[in-house]
Motif scaffolding. Sequence first.
Motif, PDB file in Angstrom:
ATOM      1  N   ALA A  77       0.834  -1.204   0.000  1.00  8.44           N
ATOM      2  CA  ALA A  77       0.000   0.000   0.000  1.00  8.44           C
ATOM      3  C   ALA A  77       0.869   1.255   0.000  1.00  8.44           C
ATOM      4  O   ALA A  77       0.609   2.208  -0.745  1.00  8.44           O
ATOM      5  N   PHE A  78       1.923   1.250   0.817  1.00  4.79           N
ATOM      6  CA  PHE A  78       2.826   2.400   0.889  1.00  4.79           C
ATOM      7  C   PHE A  78       3.474   2.683  -0.468  1.00  4.79           C
ATOM      8  O   PHE A  78       3.603   3.835  -0.884  1.00  4.79           O
ATOM      9  N   ALA A  79       3.916   1.607  -1.130  1.00  7.94           N
ATOM     10  CA  ALA A  79       4.592   1.759  -2.421  1.00  7.94           C
ATOM     11  C   ALA A  79       3.672   2.425  -3.444  1.00  7.94           C
ATOM     12  O   ALA A  79       4.128   3.158  -4.321  1.00  7.94           O
ATOM     13  N   LEU A  80       2.382   2.186  -3.317  1.00  8.51           N
ATOM     14  CA  LEU A  80       1.409   2.810  -4.213  1.00  8.51           C
ATOM     15  C   LEU A  80       1.091   4.232  -3.775  1.00  8.51           C
ATOM     16  O   LEU A  80       1.040   5.157  -4.589  1.00  8.51           O
ATOM     17  N   LEU A  81       0.910   4.420  -2.465  1.00  9.79           N
ATOM     18  CA  LEU A  81       0.511   5.719  -1.932  1.00  9.79           C
ATOM     19  C   LEU A  81       1.593   6.784  -2.046  1.00  9.79           C
ATOM     20  O   LEU A  81       1.315   7.976  -1.888  1.00  9.79           O
ATOM     21  N   LEU A  82       2.809   6.369  -2.343  1.00 11.97           N
ATOM     22  CA  LEU A  82       3.884   7.348  -2.532  1.00 11.97           C
ATOM     23  C   LEU A  82       3.538   8.314  -3.652  1.00 11.97           C
ATOM     24  O   LEU A  82       3.967   9.473  -3.650  1.00 11.97           O
ATOM     25  N   ASP A  83       2.725   7.869  -4.591  1.00 10.47           N
ATOM     26  CA  ASP A  83       2.350   8.721  -5.717  1.00 10.47           C
ATOM     27  C   ASP A  83       1.298   9.768  -5.349  1.00 10.47           C
ATOM     28  O   ASP A  83       0.724  10.415  -6.234  1.00 10.47           O
ATOM     29  N   ALA A  84       1.070   9.936  -4.053  1.00 11.81           N
ATOM     30  CA  ALA A  84       0.169  11.011  -3.604  1.00 11.81           C
ATOM     31  C   ALA A  84       0.739  12.363  -4.006  1.00 11.81           C
ATOM     32  O   ALA A  84       0.017  13.358  -4.078  1.00 11.81           O
ATOM     33  N   ASP A  85       2.039  12.393  -4.309  1.00 13.58           N
ATOM     34  CA  ASP A  85       2.664  13.650  -4.729  1.00 13.58           C
ATOM     35  C   ASP A  85       2.119  14.126  -6.081  1.00 13.58           C
ATOM     36  O   ASP A  85       2.226  15.302  -6.418  1.00 13.58           O
ATOM     37  N   HIS A  86       1.507  13.224  -6.843  1.00 17.44           N
ATOM     38  CA  HIS A  86       0.945  13.601  -8.141  1.00 17.44           C
ATOM     39  C   HIS A  86      -0.286  14.503  -7.997  1.00 17.44           C
ATOM     40  O   HIS A  86      -0.697  15.146  -8.968  1.00 17.44           O
ATOM     41  N   LEU A  87      -0.870  14.529  -6.784  1.00 19.19           N
ATOM     42  CA  LEU A  87      -2.090  15.315  -6.579  1.00 19.19           C
ATOM     43  C   LEU A  87      -1.875  16.794  -6.876  1.00 19.19           C
ATOM     44  O   LEU A  87      -2.792  17.486  -7.326  1.00 19.19           O
ATOM     45  N   LEU A  88      -0.648  17.274  -6.628  1.00 23.17           N
ATOM     46  CA  LEU A  88      -0.353  18.682  -6.897  1.00 23.17           C
ATOM     47  C   LEU A  88      -0.527  19.031  -8.374  1.00 23.17           C
ATOM     48  O   LEU A  88      -0.831  20.172  -8.718  1.00 23.17           O
ATOM     49  N   GLN A  89      -0.316  18.053  -9.229  1.00 21.53           N
ATOM     50  CA  GLN A  89      -0.391  18.302 -10.667  1.00 21.53           C
ATOM     51  C   GLN A  89      -1.792  18.720 -11.110  1.00 21.53           C
ATOM     52  O   GLN A  89      -1.956  19.390 -12.130  1.00 21.53           O
ATOM     53  N   PHE A  90      -2.803  18.314 -10.339  1.00 23.80           N
ATOM     54  CA  PHE A  90      -4.185  18.673 -10.687  1.00 23.80           C
ATOM     55  C   PHE A  90      -4.416  20.181 -10.587  1.00 23.80           C
ATOM     56  O   PHE A  90      -5.339  20.721 -11.204  1.00 23.80           O
ATOM     57  N   PHE A  91      -3.571  20.871  -9.785  1.00 26.15           N
ATOM     58  CA  PHE A  91      -3.738  22.313  -9.593  1.00 26.15           C
ATOM     59  C   PHE A  91      -3.041  23.127 -10.691  1.00 26.15           C
ATOM     60  O   PHE A  91      -3.077  24.352 -10.677  1.00 26.15           O
ATOM     61  N   ASN A  92      -2.379  22.412 -11.595  1.00 28.74           N
ATOM     62  CA  ASN A  92      -1.754  23.064 -12.754  1.00 28.74           C
ATOM     63  C   ASN A  92      -0.785  24.176 -12.337  1.00 28.74           C
ATOM     64  O   ASN A  92      -0.787  25.274 -12.899  1.00 28.74           O
ATOM     65  N   VAL A  93       0.017  23.874 -11.324  1.00 34.69           N
ATOM     66  CA  VAL A  93       0.986  24.845 -10.824  1.00 34.69           C
ATOM     67  C   VAL A  93       2.400  24.421 -11.231  1.00 34.69           C
ATOM     68  O   VAL A  93       2.652  23.258 -11.536  1.00 34.69           O
ATOM     69  N   GLU A  94       3.302  25.380 -11.218  1.00 35.26           N
ATOM     70  CA  GLU A  94       4.689  25.054 -11.518  1.00 35.26           C
ATOM     71  C   GLU A  94       5.290  24.318 -10.329  1.00 35.26           C
ATOM     72  O   GLU A  94       5.182  24.772  -9.183  1.00 35.26           O
ATOM     73  N   MET A  95       5.910  23.205 -10.586  1.00 35.35           N
ATOM     74  CA  MET A  95       6.425  22.369  -9.507  1.00 35.35           C
ATOM     75  C   MET A  95       7.530  21.469 -10.036  1.00 35.35           C
ATOM     76  O   MET A  95       7.802  21.405 -11.238  1.00 35.35           O
ATOM     77  N   ILE A  96       8.172  20.775  -9.113  1.00 38.41           N
ATOM     78  CA  ILE A  96       9.130  19.736  -9.468  1.00 38.41           C
ATOM     79  C   ILE A  96       8.506  18.411  -9.049  1.00 38.41           C
ATOM     80  O   ILE A  96       8.108  18.248  -7.896  1.00 38.41           O
ATOM     81  N   SER A  97       8.385  17.499  -9.964  1.00 40.23           N
ATOM     82  CA  SER A  97       7.731  16.231  -9.647  1.00 40.23           C
ATOM     83  C   SER A  97       8.685  15.265  -8.955  1.00 40.23           C
ATOM     84  O   SER A  97       9.905  15.429  -9.009  1.00 40.23           O
TER      85      SER A  97
END
Length: 201
Positions: A77-97
């Motif tokens: 579950a942890f290995a999958l949930l690490l991709d919670a960082d992708h949620l920021l991409q929904f806000f269409n902001v400048e970021m480092i992935s």
Amino acid sequence: MKISGQIKFVIKSCAIFSILSFGFSLTGFLFPDDSSIIGDPLIVSNPSLEHILGHVFFGMIAGVLSLRLKYVFLIGAFALLLDADHLLQFFNVEMISRMVHSVPFAIIIAVIMLYVFGKKDYRLAAISFSAIISHIAFDVWFAGQIYPGSTGGFPLFSPFTVEIIRFQGLDWLYLEILAIVIVGIIAILDRKISIKNHIEK
């Protein structure tokens, strides 16, 4: 621990892991010169069932030597949930992935998990750390399957530096073995400590 207690433990652990993953990804805003708008993760990353299950599978393999079924499922579950960082991409902001795809974050989350759950659950700390390593291992392997000969890159030492470290070839295997070994060593040490404490009592 009763079944209800086990369920609460799993839910609490997953919630903390997800929140920390998302929270740490915010450190990407500290590097505006290197940031960019990545786009909707459902389009850019094009997540598939294979991708989702692959992370879970690699994580569970890394957790086998924990010798506890709950940790095997939890690290998946942890290995999958690490991709919670992708949620920021929904806000269409400048970021480092992929800021959470890093060794410093793996250390931080292991320490926090150890602290939150009473400073005794060393296996939980180990799987928290190894979940990140196995996640990276799958990303490298998966990228190689889709784009043969390609390299998978991550800011492996963020937030101290956002320099991208590249992996290719069998690097994914070495990373997965590392994740397995870490869990195995901690599980053995934890068992020895438990036996020693039991004898002293």
